[in-house]
Scaffold this active site. Structure first.
Site, PDB file in Angstrom:
ATOM      1  N   ASP A  75       0.863  -1.182   0.000  1.00  0.00           N
ATOM      2  CA  ASP A  75       0.000   0.000   0.000  1.00  0.00           C
ATOM      3  C   ASP A  75       0.903   1.237   0.000  1.00  0.00           C
ATOM      4  O   ASP A  75       1.626   1.487   0.970  1.00  0.00           O
ATOM      5  CB  ASP A  75      -0.911  -0.016   1.247  1.00  0.00           C
ATOM      6  CG  ASP A  75      -1.930   1.116   1.192  1.00  0.00           C
ATOM      7  OD1 ASP A  75      -1.929   1.888   0.210  1.00  0.00           O
ATOM      8  OD2 ASP A  75      -2.731   1.236   2.143  1.00  0.00           O
ATOM      9  N   LYS A 100      -2.551  12.264  -1.611  1.00  0.00           N
ATOM     10  CA  LYS A 100      -1.715  13.130  -0.784  1.00  0.00           C
ATOM     11  C   LYS A 100      -0.645  13.826  -1.626  1.00  0.00           C
ATOM     12  O   LYS A 100      -0.484  15.034  -1.540  1.00  0.00           O
ATOM     13  CB  LYS A 100      -1.040  12.329   0.326  1.00  0.00           C
ATOM     14  CG  LYS A 100      -1.845  11.170   0.877  1.00  0.00           C
ATOM     15  CD  LYS A 100      -2.904  11.579   1.865  1.00  0.00           C
ATOM     16  CE  LYS A 100      -3.815  10.398   2.109  1.00  0.00           C
ATOM     17  NZ  LYS A 100      -4.717  10.436   3.170  1.00  0.00           N
TER      18      LYS A 100
HETATM   19  C1  LMR Z   1      -6.097   8.681   7.022  1.00  0.00           C
HETATM   20  O1  LMR Z   1      -5.648   7.616   7.462  1.00  0.00           O
HETATM   21  O2  LMR Z   1      -6.423   9.628   7.756  1.00  0.00           O
HETATM   22  C2  LMR Z   1      -6.217   8.879   5.537  1.00  0.00           C
HETATM   23  O3  LMR Z   1      -5.730   7.756   4.877  1.00  0.00           O
HETATM   24  C3  LMR Z   1      -7.573   9.258   5.103  1.00  0.00           C
HETATM   25  C4  LMR Z   1      -8.594   8.182   5.257  1.00  0.00           C
HETATM   26  O4  LMR Z   1      -9.411   8.042   4.342  1.00  0.00           O
HETATM   27  O5  LMR Z   1      -8.641   7.480   6.274  1.00  0.00           O
END
Ligand code: LMR
Length: 397
Positions: free
Chosen positions: A208, A243
């Site tokens: 990931d 991001k």
């Molecule tokens: C997070 O972990 O805050 C980000 O990956 C956004 C999400 O969708 O959880």
């Protein structure tokens, strides 16, 4: 019809966002969901994205469907961001998805279609959406030790010992960089060791890659997975442009498939396409077109790379500022890990009561057991945050 439906369990990250929005206190501090914020607290649209969007606005002549595989030029270009010069030829295919999460879900379905109920090993801890997404796809879940909050260190030997049991037909999920929620990453030598284990034992790595560029930089953050990709017959990657391109709401990512041969890769790709058809009929266009425009123009790509680097340096600066405040206010080095960890998140490993106390008494919003989004911290907020943390952790000098 719907009498038997139970109320849903709120996602822990989204629940924090809702509570924060309802809070009327002007000094409230949101370190919940992972979004980057600039010095004025805004989540900016990168200049390269704006320039690409202007071009699209001027040049686009139709909103007819794109093909089932989405934007073919995007599919190729994103491989270059992830792999650099590494060219895997027709053993590697990439398909645009709705964010990195869309890739995780689709590849989960593909894995379950090929090996129903196959076991996926997830790091403990991991992003809270991994387990439900992969379980909903039909896979079974196992956790491998990854991180100890007390010592703020990786549990490397425990991880290798657990993964020694992962065999052929099993999947091992790894965070490509900027581990969410701990900020603690594997070193290159660990990627080498995992590569050797995957070769010897036959498990399938599933990487990931949601924060490429926010840890050590766009190239260094991909070094581990590039090593793996150049040595293993099969591997899956979910990449996200949320991001590093700032395209959060446009939902663009990629499922990147590496198969043992071209025919196998092509079959995987076909399956993802048919699942996309069933789920949403046709892929959306905008996010992929924006990224394609940037990556097909040398000057725009350079501008984007510089903006990613600026975001990375700001996050590192926020980490250092908070660690410095904590060091001086607590007169100890126990929080120095915050400056050393990578990417958006670090997690304190505190209790639900302490997280609630930070929220109720200090208007500081953290997720779970104290996950902080350091990409959302402004320089002037480091001191009040440090004071709040020390107050609830009883660690003030
Ligand atoms: C997070 O972990 O805050 C980000 O990956 C956004 C999400 O969708 O959880």
């Amino acid at each position: 019809m719907f009498e038997s439906l139970k109320p849903g369990t709120p996602d822990p990250i989204l629940a924090v966002l809702g509570l924060y929005r309802d809070d009327q206190r002007p000094h409230k501090l949101d370190l919940g969901i992972g979004v980057f914020k600039d010095h004025s607290g805004n989540t900016p649209i990168p200049k390269a994205v704006k320039a690409a969007e202007r071009r699209l606005l001027e040049q686009q002549t139709s909103k007819a469907y794109v093909g089932m595989a989405g934007d073919l030029a995007y599919n190729e270009a994103i491989k270059r961001v992830v792999f650099g010069d590494l060219d895997l030829g027709d053993r590697c295919a990439s398909l645009q998805t709705a964010g990195g999460s869309g890739a995780i879900r689709l590849m989960g379905e593909m894995l379950n279609a090929s090996a129903p109920g196959a076991r996926v090993w997830l790091p403990g801890p991991t992003w809270p959406n991994h387990a439900p997404t992969l379980a909903t796809a039909g896979l079974s879940l196992e956790t491998y030790p990854y991180f100890d909050f007390g010592s703020q260190s990786l549990l490397k030997e425990q991880m290798f010992a657990a993964l020694a049991k992962a065999g052929k037909g099993e999947i091992v999920l790894l965070h490509g960089c900027c581990h969410n929620p701990t900020g603690a990453d594997l070193e290159l030598e660990d990627w080498h060791r995992l590569t050797d284990m995957a070769l010897a034992q036959g498990f399938l790595p599933f990487i990931d890659l949601a924060y490429q560029g926010f840890g050590l930089g766009l190239e260094a953050d991909a070094a581990g997975l590039r090593h793996m990709a150049s040595h293993l017959p099969e591997m899956l990657i979910s990449a996200s442009c949320s991001k590093n391109f700032g395209l959060y709401r446009d939902r663009i990512g990629a499922a990147i498939l590496i198969g043992a041969n071209a025919a196998s890769t092509s079959a995987m790709r076909d399956l993802l396409i048919s699942r996309t058809r069933l789920a949403v009929s046709m892929p959306p266009a905008h996010g992929a077109e924006v990224v394609r425009e940037i990556l097909s123009d040398v000057a725009l790509e350079q501008s984007w790379r510089e903006e990613v680097e600026a975001m990375r340096l700001q996050i590192q600066g926020a980490r250092q500022a908070l660690a410095d405040q904590l060091r001086s206010l607590s007169n100890s080095d126990r929080f120095d890990f915050i400056a050393q960890q990578r990417g958006m998140f670090s997690t304190l490993g505190i209790s639900a009561e302490q997280v609630a106390c930070l929220r109720d008494e200090h208007a500081i919003y953290l997720v779970g057991n104290g996950r902080m989004n350091l990409a959302g911290l402004r320089a002037d907020q480091a001191e009040p945050l440090a004071r709040g943390l020390l107050a609830v952790m009883n660690a003030e000098d």
